[in-house]
Motif scaffolding. Sequence first.
Motif, PDB file in Angstrom:
ATOM      1  N   PHE A  66     -18.481   6.763  41.358  1.00  0.00           N
ATOM      2  CA  PHE A  66     -19.629   7.521  40.862  1.00  0.00           C
ATOM      3  C   PHE A  66     -20.188   6.887  39.587  1.00  0.00           C
ATOM      4  O   PHE A  66     -21.399   6.856  39.371  1.00  0.00           O
ATOM      5  CB  PHE A  66     -19.236   8.985  40.625  1.00  0.00           C
ATOM      6  N   ASP A  67     -19.302   6.352  38.751  1.00  0.00           N
ATOM      7  CA  ASP A  67     -19.744   5.757  37.480  1.00  0.00           C
ATOM      8  C   ASP A  67     -20.770   4.644  37.675  1.00  0.00           C
ATOM      9  O   ASP A  67     -21.617   4.403  36.810  1.00  0.00           O
ATOM     10  CB  ASP A  67     -18.547   5.172  36.720  1.00  0.00           C
ATOM     11  N   MET A  68     -20.687   3.959  38.817  1.00  0.00           N
ATOM     12  CA  MET A  68     -21.616   2.852  39.067  1.00  0.00           C
ATOM     13  C   MET A  68     -23.072   3.311  39.142  1.00  0.00           C
ATOM     14  O   MET A  68     -23.997   2.502  38.985  1.00  0.00           O
ATOM     15  CB  MET A  68     -21.259   2.166  40.392  1.00  0.00           C
ATOM     16  N   ILE A  69     -23.293   4.597  39.383  1.00  0.00           N
ATOM     17  CA  ILE A  69     -24.663   5.134  39.468  1.00  0.00           C
ATOM     18  C   ILE A  69     -25.447   4.788  38.204  1.00  0.00           C
ATOM     19  O   ILE A  69     -26.638   4.503  38.246  1.00  0.00           O
ATOM     20  CB  ILE A  69     -24.640   6.673  39.657  1.00  0.00           C
ATOM     21  N   GLN A  70     -24.740   4.813  37.079  1.00  0.00           N
ATOM     22  CA  GLN A  70     -25.419   4.595  35.785  1.00  0.00           C
ATOM     23  C   GLN A  70     -26.075   3.224  35.671  1.00  0.00           C
ATOM     24  O   GLN A  70     -26.957   3.020  34.842  1.00  0.00           O
ATOM     25  CB  GLN A  70     -24.420   4.755  34.649  1.00  0.00           C
ATOM     26  N   GLU A  71     -25.629   2.283  36.478  1.00  0.00           N
ATOM     27  CA  GLU A  71     -26.276   0.958  36.437  1.00  0.00           C
ATOM     28  C   GLU A  71     -27.653   0.993  37.099  1.00  0.00           C
ATOM     29  O   GLU A  71     -28.440   0.068  36.938  1.00  0.00           O
ATOM     30  CB  GLU A  71     -25.404  -0.067  37.183  1.00  0.00           C
ATOM     31  N   TRP A  72     -27.918   2.055  37.865  1.00  0.00           N
ATOM     32  CA  TRP A  72     -29.133   2.079  38.689  1.00  0.00           C
ATOM     33  C   TRP A  72     -30.130   3.156  38.291  1.00  0.00           C
ATOM     34  O   TRP A  72     -31.282   3.099  38.674  1.00  0.00           O
ATOM     35  CB  TRP A  72     -28.737   2.239  40.174  1.00  0.00           C
ATOM     36  N   THR A  73     -29.663   4.156  37.533  1.00  0.00           N
ATOM     37  CA  THR A  73     -30.551   5.236  37.117  1.00  0.00           C
ATOM     38  C   THR A  73     -30.134   5.776  35.752  1.00  0.00           C
ATOM     39  O   THR A  73     -28.944   5.732  35.397  1.00  0.00           O
ATOM     40  CB  THR A  73     -30.556   6.395  38.146  1.00  0.00           C
ATOM     41  N   ASP A  74     -31.139   6.263  34.993  1.00  0.00           N
ATOM     42  CA  ASP A  74     -30.835   6.928  33.719  1.00  0.00           C
ATOM     43  C   ASP A  74     -30.848   8.438  33.893  1.00  0.00           C
ATOM     44  O   ASP A  74     -30.526   9.168  32.976  1.00  0.00           O
ATOM     45  CB  ASP A  74     -31.896   6.559  32.667  1.00  0.00           C
ATOM     46  N   GLU A  75     -31.306   8.889  35.061  1.00  0.00           N
ATOM     47  CA  GLU A  75     -31.441  10.343  35.263  1.00  0.00           C
ATOM     48  C   GLU A  75     -30.513  10.785  36.395  1.00  0.00           C
ATOM     49  O   GLU A  75     -30.839  10.585  37.567  1.00  0.00           O
ATOM     50  CB  GLU A  75     -32.879  10.697  35.670  1.00  0.00           C
ATOM     51  N   ILE A  76     -29.385  11.362  36.038  1.00  0.00           N
ATOM     52  CA  ILE A  76     -28.465  11.844  37.070  1.00  0.00           C
ATOM     53  C   ILE A  76     -28.539  13.376  37.100  1.00  0.00           C
ATOM     54  O   ILE A  76     -28.000  14.042  36.213  1.00  0.00           O
ATOM     55  CB  ILE A  76     -27.012  11.387  36.805  1.00  0.00           C
ATOM     56  N   PRO A  77     -29.235  13.927  38.084  1.00  0.00           N
ATOM     57  CA  PRO A  77     -29.365  15.391  38.113  1.00  0.00           C
ATOM     58  C   PRO A  77     -28.032  16.064  38.465  1.00  0.00           C
ATOM     59  O   PRO A  77     -27.158  15.429  39.069  1.00  0.00           O
ATOM     60  CB  PRO A  77     -30.400  15.631  39.219  1.00  0.00           C
ATOM     61  N   ASP A  78     -27.894  17.335  38.071  1.00  0.00           N
ATOM     62  CA  ASP A  78     -26.659  18.089  38.404  1.00  0.00           C
ATOM     63  C   ASP A  78     -26.371  18.039  39.893  1.00  0.00           C
ATOM     64  O   ASP A  78     -25.216  17.974  40.309  1.00  0.00           O
ATOM     65  CB  ASP A  78     -26.814  19.558  37.990  1.00  0.00           C
ATOM     66  N   TYR A  79     -27.436  18.062  40.685  1.00  0.00           N
ATOM     67  CA  TYR A  79     -27.252  18.045  42.147  1.00  0.00           C
ATOM     68  C   TYR A  79     -26.478  16.792  42.584  1.00  0.00           C
ATOM     69  O   TYR A  79     -25.699  16.825  43.523  1.00  0.00           O
ATOM     70  CB  TYR A  79     -28.605  18.048  42.860  1.00  0.00           C
ATOM     71  N   ALA A  80     -26.721  15.676  41.896  1.00  0.00           N
ATOM     72  CA  ALA A  80     -26.039  14.427  42.282  1.00  0.00           C
ATOM     73  C   ALA A  80     -24.530  14.543  42.032  1.00  0.00           C
ATOM     74  O   ALA A  80     -23.718  14.066  42.824  1.00  0.00           O
ATOM     75  CB  ALA A  80     -26.621  13.252  41.501  1.00  0.00           C
ATOM     76  N   TYR A  81     -24.162  15.198  40.911  1.00  0.00           N
ATOM     77  CA  TYR A  81     -22.726  15.389  40.636  1.00  0.00           C
ATOM     78  C   TYR A  81     -22.105  16.247  41.736  1.00  0.00           C
ATOM     79  O   TYR A  81     -21.048  15.927  42.269  1.00  0.00           O
ATOM     80  CB  TYR A  81     -22.527  16.086  39.283  1.00  0.00           C
ATOM     81  N   LYS A  82     -22.796  17.339  42.072  1.00  0.00           N
ATOM     82  CA  LYS A  82     -22.230  18.266  43.066  1.00  0.00           C
ATOM     83  C   LYS A  82     -22.109  17.604  44.438  1.00  0.00           C
ATOM     84  O   LYS A  82     -21.092  17.747  45.119  1.00  0.00           O
ATOM     85  CB  LYS A  82     -23.115  19.510  43.185  1.00  0.00           C
ATOM     86  N   LEU A  83     -23.150  16.891  44.822  1.00  0.00           N
ATOM     87  CA  LEU A  83     -23.097  16.257  46.156  1.00  0.00           C
ATOM     88  C   LEU A  83     -22.025  15.178  46.204  1.00  0.00           C
ATOM     89  O   LEU A  83     -21.296  15.067  47.193  1.00  0.00           O
ATOM     90  CB  LEU A  83     -24.461  15.659  46.519  1.00  0.00           C
ATOM     91  N   SER A  84     -21.907  14.420  45.134  1.00  0.00           N
ATOM     92  CA  SER A  84     -20.908  13.339  45.180  1.00  0.00           C
ATOM     93  C   SER A  84     -19.497  13.922  45.175  1.00  0.00           C
ATOM     94  O   SER A  84     -18.618  13.416  45.878  1.00  0.00           O
ATOM     95  CB  SER A  84     -21.111  12.367  44.027  1.00  0.00           C
ATOM     96  N   GLU A  85     -19.281  14.993  44.405  1.00  0.00           N
ATOM     97  CA  GLU A  85     -17.945  15.610  44.395  1.00  0.00           C
ATOM     98  C   GLU A  85     -17.545  16.095  45.784  1.00  0.00           C
ATOM     99  O   GLU A  85     -16.408  15.968  46.206  1.00  0.00           O
ATOM    100  CB  GLU A  85     -17.936  16.837  43.470  1.00  0.00           C
ATOM    101  N   ASN A  86     -18.524  16.653  46.496  1.00  0.00           N
ATOM    102  CA  ASN A  86     -18.208  17.272  47.789  1.00  0.00           C
ATOM    103  C   ASN A  86     -18.329  16.331  48.983  1.00  0.00           C
ATOM    104  O   ASN A  86     -17.631  16.509  49.972  1.00  0.00           O
ATOM    105  CB  ASN A  86     -19.129  18.474  48.022  1.00  0.00           C
ATOM    106  N   LEU A  87     -19.236  15.363  48.901  1.00  0.00           N
ATOM    107  CA  LEU A  87     -19.569  14.623  50.135  1.00  0.00           C
ATOM    108  C   LEU A  87     -19.423  13.109  50.040  1.00  0.00           C
ATOM    109  O   LEU A  87     -19.651  12.406  51.024  1.00  0.00           O
ATOM    110  CB  LEU A  87     -20.988  14.991  50.573  1.00  0.00           C
TER     111      LEU A  87
END
Length: 318
Positions: A66-87
């Motif tokens: 999940f940490d790698m997301i930060q290389e591609w975006t500065d805006e990580i919405p709460d929804y992204a955390y929830k979806l990645s945790e679950n799916l």
Amino acid sequence: MQTKLLQQGQIDEAISLLKAGEIVALPTETVYGLAADANNESAIKKIFIAKNRPTNHPLIVHIDSFDMIQEWTDEIPDYAYKLSENLWPGPLTMLLNKKHNVSDIITGCSTKIALRMPNNHLILKIIKSVGGALVAPSANTYKKLSPTRAEHVMQDLSGKISAVLDGGACSIGIESTIIDLTTKTPKILRPGSITKDMIETALQINIPEYQSHTEQVPGNMLAHYQPNTPCFLMTLSEIEDYIRDGEDYNIAVMHFSLFENDKVKLYPIASDRRGFAKTMYDILHNIDKSRFRKILIELPPKSWSDINDRLYKAQYNK
Ligand code: TXA
Ligand code: MG
């Protein structure tokens, strides 16, 4: 160029080729992807050439944490955390606003970036060893059937790519669900085996039903996922009438209901949604090898949105 067919024990060769800026087809749980180092623009350009894909069709970036997301975006919405945790890892691609320095070659000049953590130990190990993300569209010629086995990739792209890593048949068999998280309410752009219900459960909100649309946005073509043999979606009774009234029996019929007919060649497929998705492309690849004049496909239930999306585009004929 000679394309190498690598076995799982030769994974290090796939890693070396990718590090050297070559393109290699890799297994994922959905379909085989044609991978390149996401930080190497000249390698990425090779993908578009091998697939004959227009350059304005953006690519999905595959990551292993999940940490790698930060290389591609500065805006990580709460929804992204929830979806990645679950799916994640799994067949779900999230669309986010891209960071300013992300290459336009990856996004086709769009301001959004598609990210996915695949659920396949081989590609996850390769991403880790390469030390960065991999871009990977499905490993097929533009608009053609997606590959779910190494041999499908060899048949289609042999001579055009450096190697294919054989990881066996894909466990899901249909491309990932794409969800746009840049809008106020998340929106499904491509249905897949992660359903609306699964997303709603993870996010604890309601999201709109997937709407098949004809917007002229890259990736949403009317004709896509096409076998070489013309195919037609029909109910089983329409198929029966067609065979009874016709004279040409050089026809393949892919059916999930019980059906018998000795005039045409039958290709039975599983009658449950996940089983159908898993072998749909494999069966169509097989049919294509036999040079039938037509493929008649039993119309799946309306609720199978991912399968219908692919099959309607497969049959589309201008
Ligand atoms: O399951 C999958 O998603 C497979 C495996 C290999 O991961 N990949 C795949 O990639 O299906 P591809 O390129 O065949 O389909 C990706 C779709 C395309 O329709 C593309 O237009 C869309 O994702 N896409 C990618 N980046 C996008 C972006 N920035 N904005 C809008 N759509 C995007
Ligand atoms: Mg594709």
